[in-house]
Enzyme design. Structure first.
Site: not given
Length: 111
Positions: A35, A38
């Site tokens: 991600c 993230c």
């Protein structure tokens, strides 16, 4: 202390003890290796972990490796940050947010 990894890594197995049974409020960062957002949130979460050390526990949980907790809390998008106080979710943030906004929410946990 390893300065590149300040947040506590938790798992399905340690979630109850580290988060639900914690005496101090807890910020849990739900993330995954693949991600991008993230990864951009990680330094912010690590800085907050340092700034709120001893007041708010900051934990990270990899949703790919720990699907039980992710499903239980209905995590559909990442990054998702859940703010726990006395074992209950009291706030939630989805997506990358400015550090100031997250710090405000952490201060609210202490209020």
């Amino acid at each position: 202390m390893n300065s590149t990894k300040m947040s506590l890594e938790i798992s399905d197995q340690t979630f109850k003890e580290e988060v639900l049974s914690s005496k101090e409020p807890v910020l849990v960062d739900f993330w995954a290796e693949w991600c991008g957002p993230c990864r951009s949130l990680k330094p912010i979460v690590d800085e907050l972990s340092e700034e709120f050390k001893g007041k708010v526990k900051v934990a990270k949980i990899d949703i790919d490796a720990n699907q039980e907790v992710s499903v239980e809390y209905g995590i559909r998008n990442i990054p998702t940050l859940l703010f726990f106080k006395n074992g209950q979710v009291v706030d939630k943030v989805i997506g990358v947010q400015p550090k100031e906004k997250l710090a405000e929410k952490m201060n609210a946990l202490l209020g």
